[in-house]
Scaffold this active site. Structure first.
Site, short mmCIF file in Angstrom:
data_model
loop_
_atom_site.label_atom_id
_atom_site.label_comp_id
_atom_site.label_asym_id
_atom_site.label_seq_id
_atom_site.Cartn_x
_atom_site.Cartn_y
_atom_site.Cartn_z
N PHE A 36 0.88 -1.17 0.00
CA PHE A 36 0.00 0.00 0.00
C PHE A 36 0.92 1.23 0.00
O PHE A 36 1.90 1.27 0.74
CB PHE A 36 -0.87 -0.04 1.26
CG PHE A 36 -1.92 1.04 1.34
CD1 PHE A 36 -3.16 0.85 0.76
CD2 PHE A 36 -1.66 2.23 2.01
CE1 PHE A 36 -4.12 1.85 0.84
CE2 PHE A 36 -2.63 3.22 2.09
CZ PHE A 36 -3.86 3.03 1.51
N ASP A 59 2.63 -5.13 8.75
CA ASP A 59 1.43 -4.31 8.65
C ASP A 59 0.23 -5.25 8.54
O ASP A 59 0.13 -6.06 7.61
CB ASP A 59 1.54 -3.41 7.40
CG ASP A 59 0.37 -2.44 7.31
OD1 ASP A 59 -0.76 -2.84 7.67
OD2 ASP A 59 0.58 -1.31 6.85
N TYR A 89 -10.13 0.66 11.33
CA TYR A 89 -11.41 1.02 10.69
C TYR A 89 -11.81 0.05 9.58
O TYR A 89 -12.81 0.26 8.93
CB TYR A 89 -11.36 2.47 10.16
CG TYR A 89 -10.14 2.81 9.33
CD1 TYR A 89 -10.05 2.40 8.01
CD2 TYR A 89 -9.09 3.54 9.88
CE1 TYR A 89 -8.93 2.71 7.24
CE2 TYR A 89 -7.97 3.86 9.12
CZ TYR A 89 -7.89 3.43 7.81
OH TYR A 89 -6.78 3.73 7.06
N LYS A 90 -11.01 -1.00 9.37
CA LYS A 90 -11.37 -1.98 8.34
C LYS A 90 -12.13 -3.12 9.02
O LYS A 90 -13.27 -2.93 9.42
CB LYS A 90 -10.10 -2.42 7.60
CG LYS A 90 -9.52 -1.26 6.77
CD LYS A 90 -8.15 -1.52 6.17
CE LYS A 90 -7.67 -0.27 5.42
NZ LYS A 90 -6.23 -0.28 5.15
N ARG A 138 -12.57 -4.86 -6.22
CA ARG A 138 -12.23 -5.44 -4.94
C ARG A 138 -13.49 -5.66 -4.13
O ARG A 138 -14.31 -4.75 -3.97
CB ARG A 138 -11.31 -4.46 -4.21
CG ARG A 138 -10.23 -5.09 -3.41
CD ARG A 138 -9.27 -4.04 -2.90
NE ARG A 138 -9.93 -3.00 -2.11
CZ ARG A 138 -9.38 -2.43 -1.03
NH1 ARG A 138 -8.20 -2.79 -0.61
NH2 ARG A 138 -10.03 -1.49 -0.38
C1 LIG Z 1 -5.53 0.95 4.99
C2 LIG Z 1 -4.05 0.87 4.98
C3 LIG Z 1 -3.27 1.91 5.48
C4 LIG Z 1 -3.92 3.18 5.94
O1 LIG Z 1 -3.04 4.04 6.56
P1 LIG Z 1 -3.61 5.32 7.28
O2 LIG Z 1 -2.46 5.93 7.91
O3 LIG Z 1 -4.68 4.87 8.22
O4 LIG Z 1 -4.24 6.19 6.23
C5 LIG Z 1 -1.90 1.74 5.51
N1 LIG Z 1 -1.32 0.60 5.08
C6 LIG Z 1 -2.04 -0.42 4.60
C7 LIG Z 1 -1.37 -1.67 4.15
C8 LIG Z 1 -3.43 -0.31 4.53
O5 LIG Z 1 -4.14 -1.31 4.02
#
Ligand SMILES: *Cc1c(COP(=O)(O)O)cnc(C)c1O
Length: 414
Positions: A140, A212, A237-238, A388
């Protein structure tokens, strides 16, 4: 009723988590985007109202003590801990995932530097310095951006490597790797990476593993303690349904906590925060990962949302079993309904390699998703060509899955 509709009905009737759906605010929309923003647990608004009206409105500053605001980051960390396979006292909640990636990665490099100075005797002294960070090349974006900055700040080189190539990349570099930042589940394809094996490979090379967990926590077993992970981060939040922008978490393995040297040592992580000293002295334990004043409203909304995990029959194992059944069934329905060649799943078939989403490569994916959403099936689109669909087992049922595949087929038929 078609054969697949009948099977969906049977699967829903036999689903031990079926009743949990009633704990969420949902409507006629088929919501398959819980891997981006989890749905609202029905009791959260009432709890947030109490936090705002009574704790803030009436108790005001007394709430830092009396409503447990000050200790919320560790307390809620201990609620998340069992969901990621961690014993209490190792998880702290606060800040965003992006910020926690920064804390964890810089701290990991600092630990590796410290090993170079102190550990290993003469053999260690003959080794080259550890001046490289490996990062998941498919990550990401935010993790990659932060890793690049962390590398620059620590004098390291950043090397993007596909997760499967990490063991050979570590060997290539002959002990120069300080830290490796990996995603447990790929946000785009839904591929689940082999956390135990990759962590072991990182350790065998004398480096530190930072994981992560954004797309795995709350969807499948993680086993942080069991697999000896060093540091981990993730968002809430997921699959944890903490609400938009709810704070992220940071795991620091207990034996590493005394060596966790935060690059963001705010006053909340001080051993004596109200001593108001000019010299920094880090707190012991998980609070060492804190920075500044926690965002109490979001934090306490998250705390309320986590109550869902205390419902009868809800467990990570039950969620994982249903998640695999849902994604299997979705792939089966897509195979049956969608004309050959219109979509191609980029999500692995093997359960051991699958997270809780299905990603379908599709021509005009952005437009197709727009039409799906108009028809009440909400997934999302990831550039350049991926549809997705996220399956949150706490509130998605098998009839939803069958319906979504049917609407997808209809949409693709034009
Ligand atoms: C959703 C997600 C994020 C989100 O990061 P924020 O700092 O909350 O915006 C980061 N890394 C991964 C792999 C994600 O899936």
């Amino acid at each position: 009723m078609s054969e697949l509709q009948r099977i969906a009905e049977e699967l829903d009737a036999a689903d031990p988590l079926a009743a949990v759906r009633g704990k969420f605010v949902l409507d006629d929309v088929t919501y398959l985007d819980g891997n981006s923003l989890g749905a609202l647990p029905a009791h959260v608004p009432g709890r947030v109202e109490d936090v705002v009206r009574r704790q803030w409105g009436e108790l005001r500053i007394r709430s830092w003590e009396e409503s447990g605001w000050w200790t919320a980051p560790e307390r809620i960390g201990d609620r998340i801990a069992p969901l990621v396979g961690a014993a209490a006292g190792q998880v702290v909640v606060g800040d965003s995932t992006s910020v926690n990636v920064f804390k964890a990665l810089v701290a990991a490099v600092r630990m590796a530097e410290q090993d170079g100075r102190t550990g290993g005797g003469s053999e260690r002294r003959n080794r080259p310095v550890r001046d490289e960070i490996l990062v998941d090349a498919t990550t990401f974006p935010t993790d990659g951006y932060i890793a690049e900055s962390a590398a620059r700040m620590t004098g390291c080189t950043l090397r993007p490597v596909a997760p499967a190539e990490v063991p050979s990349a570590l060997a290539d570099r002959g002990g120069r790797t300080a830290a490796v930042l990996l995603n447990h589940v790929d946000y785009r394809t839904g591929r689940l990476h082999d956390l135990p094996a990759l962590t072991a490979a990182v350790h065998a090379a004398g480096a530190y593993a930072v994981w992560d967990l954004c797309h795995s926590a709350g969807a499948l077993p993680v086993g942080l303690d069991e697999h000896g992970v060093d540091l981990a981060v993730g968002c809430t939040y997921k699959y944890l349904n903490g609400g938009p922008g709810s704070p992220a978490y940071l795991y620091v393995r207990r034996d590493l906590q005394p060596r966790f040297d935060s690059p963001l040592p705010g006053w909340n992580s001080h051993a004596e925060p109200f001593g108001m000293r000019s010299d920094y002295a880090p707190a012991s334990g998980a609070p060492r990962g804190r920075v500044g004043t926690p965002d109490i409203l979001s934090l306490l909304a998250l705390e309320a949302a986590l109550d869902v995990w205390d419902e009868e029959g809800v467990s990570v194992a039950a969620v994982r079993a249903k998640s695999l059944a849902l994604t299997d069934f979705f792939l089966r329905c897509v195979g049956a309904y969608v004309p050959d060649g219109r979509v191609e799943s980029v999500t692995p078939e093997a359960h051991a390699e699958r997270g809780s989403q299905v990603a379908l490569r599709c021509e005009d994916a952005g437009e197709v998703m727009k039409q799906l959403i108009e028809r009440g099936v909400v997934g999302d689109y990831r550039a350049p060509d991926v549809l997705r669909f996220g399956f949150t087992p706490l509130y998605v049922g098998f009839a939803d899955v069958e319906w979504a595949a049917r609407v997808l087929a209809r949409t693709l038929a034009g």
